[in-house]
Design a protein around this motif. Structure first.
Motif, PDB file in Angstrom:
ATOM      1  N   GLN A   1       0.693   5.355   0.948  1.00 47.11           N
ATOM      2  CA  GLN A   1      -0.065   6.400   1.635  1.00 47.11           C
ATOM      3  C   GLN A   1       0.577   7.739   1.306  1.00 47.11           C
ATOM      4  OE1 GLN A   1      -0.240   6.413   6.053  1.00 47.11           O
ATOM      5  NE2 GLN A   1      -2.398   6.085   5.638  1.00 47.11           N
TER       6      GLN A   1
ATOM      7  N   PRO B   1       0.831  -1.211   0.000  1.00 44.34           N
ATOM      8  CA  PRO B   1       0.000   0.000   0.000  1.00 44.34           C
ATOM      9  C   PRO B   1       0.868   1.264   0.000  1.00 44.34           C
ATOM     10  CG  PRO B   1      -0.054  -1.060   2.149  1.00 44.34           C
ATOM     11  CD  PRO B   1       0.714  -1.963   1.244  1.00 44.34           C
TER      12      PRO B   1
ATOM     13  N   THR C   1      -9.484   8.622   2.358  1.00 43.95           N
ATOM     14  CA  THR C   1      -8.883   9.927   2.628  1.00 43.95           C
ATOM     15  C   THR C   1      -9.096  10.315   4.072  1.00 43.95           C
ATOM     16  OG1 THR C   1      -9.326  10.601   0.347  1.00 43.95           O
ATOM     17  CG2 THR C   1      -8.891  12.362   1.930  1.00 43.95           C
ATOM     18  N   ARG C   2      -8.033  10.799   4.705  1.00 47.99           N
ATOM     19  CA  ARG C   2      -8.120  11.296   6.079  1.00 47.99           C
ATOM     20  C   ARG C   2      -7.666  12.754   6.071  1.00 47.99           C
ATOM     21  NH1 ARG C   2      -5.013   7.465   9.999  1.00 47.99           N
ATOM     22  NH2 ARG C   2      -6.229   8.613  11.516  1.00 47.99           N
TER      23      ARG C   2
ATOM     24  N   VAL D   1       0.894  11.685   1.830  1.00 40.38           N
ATOM     25  CA  VAL D   1       0.658  12.685   2.863  1.00 40.38           C
ATOM     26  C   VAL D   1       0.990  14.041   2.256  1.00 40.38           C
ATOM     27  CG1 VAL D   1       1.272  13.490   5.167  1.00 40.38           C
ATOM     28  CG2 VAL D   1       1.299  11.030   4.645  1.00 40.38           C
TER      29      VAL D   1
ATOM     30  N   VAL E   1      -3.882   2.750  -2.730  1.00 40.03           N
ATOM     31  CA  VAL E   1      -3.492   4.114  -2.357  1.00 40.03           C
ATOM     32  C   VAL E   1      -4.465   4.695  -1.345  1.00 40.03           C
ATOM     33  CG1 VAL E   1      -3.194   6.470  -3.252  1.00 40.03           C
ATOM     34  CG2 VAL E   1      -2.396   4.524  -4.593  1.00 40.03           C
ATOM     35  N   SER E   2      -3.932   5.426  -0.386  1.00 38.51           N
ATOM     36  CA  SER E   2      -4.769   6.239   0.506  1.00 38.51           C
ATOM     37  C   SER E   2      -4.098   7.605   0.637  1.00 38.51           C
ATOM     38  CB  SER E   2      -4.938   5.579   1.872  1.00 38.51           C
ATOM     39  OG  SER E   2      -3.694   5.447   2.515  1.00 38.51           O
ATOM     40  N   ALA E   3      -4.866   8.587   1.080  1.00 35.19           N
ATOM     41  CA  ALA E   3      -4.358   9.953   1.158  1.00 35.19           C
ATOM     42  C   ALA E   3      -4.606  10.542   2.536  1.00 35.19           C
ATOM     43  CB  ALA E   3      -5.024  10.825   0.094  1.00 35.19           C
ATOM     44  N   ILE E   4      -3.645  11.311   2.993  1.00 40.45           N
ATOM     45  CA  ILE E   4      -3.793  12.086   4.225  1.00 40.45           C
ATOM     46  C   ILE E   4      -3.470  13.532   3.869  1.00 40.45           C
ATOM     47  CG2 ILE E   4      -2.870  12.560   6.528  1.00 40.45           C
ATOM     48  CD1 ILE E   4      -2.222   9.609   6.777  1.00 40.45           C
TER      49      ILE E   4
END
Length: 86
Positions: free
Chosen positions: A24, A22, A81-82, A26, A54-57
């Motif tokens: 992430q 994964p 998304t955070r 930022v 994929v994730s986003a902060i």
């Protein structure tokens, strides 16, 4: 030519293998809704397979106007998304 201090490092090939890791992202945010929208549209352009990895902060650094929270509420979120606000 690489980054300062890294010019003499050798190039290394890294095998991805069969397991995807994964990612992430930022990003800092300060009163720039158009760039935030562009980031989210860019995530939406990724293939479905990549979006699953994929994730986003986003970290809103105290925007007095155009806070990230209000921008994100109006957008589709193609990746998890955070948001943090300082």
């Amino acid at each position: 030519m690489g980054a300062p201090g890294c010019d003499d490092d050798s190039v290394v090939d890294v095998s991805l293998g069969s397991v995807r890791k994964p990612v992430q992202m930022v990003r800092a945010y300060y009163q720039n809704p158009e760039t935030l929208k562009a980031h989210m549209l860019g995530f939406g352009d990724l293939s479905h397979e990549l979006r699953r990895q994929v994730s986003a902060i986003f970290v809103d650094d105290g925007s007095p106007t155009g806070q990230a929270e209000f921008v994100l509420r109006k957008l589709p979120l193609p990746v998890p998304t955070r948001l943090f606000r300082m």
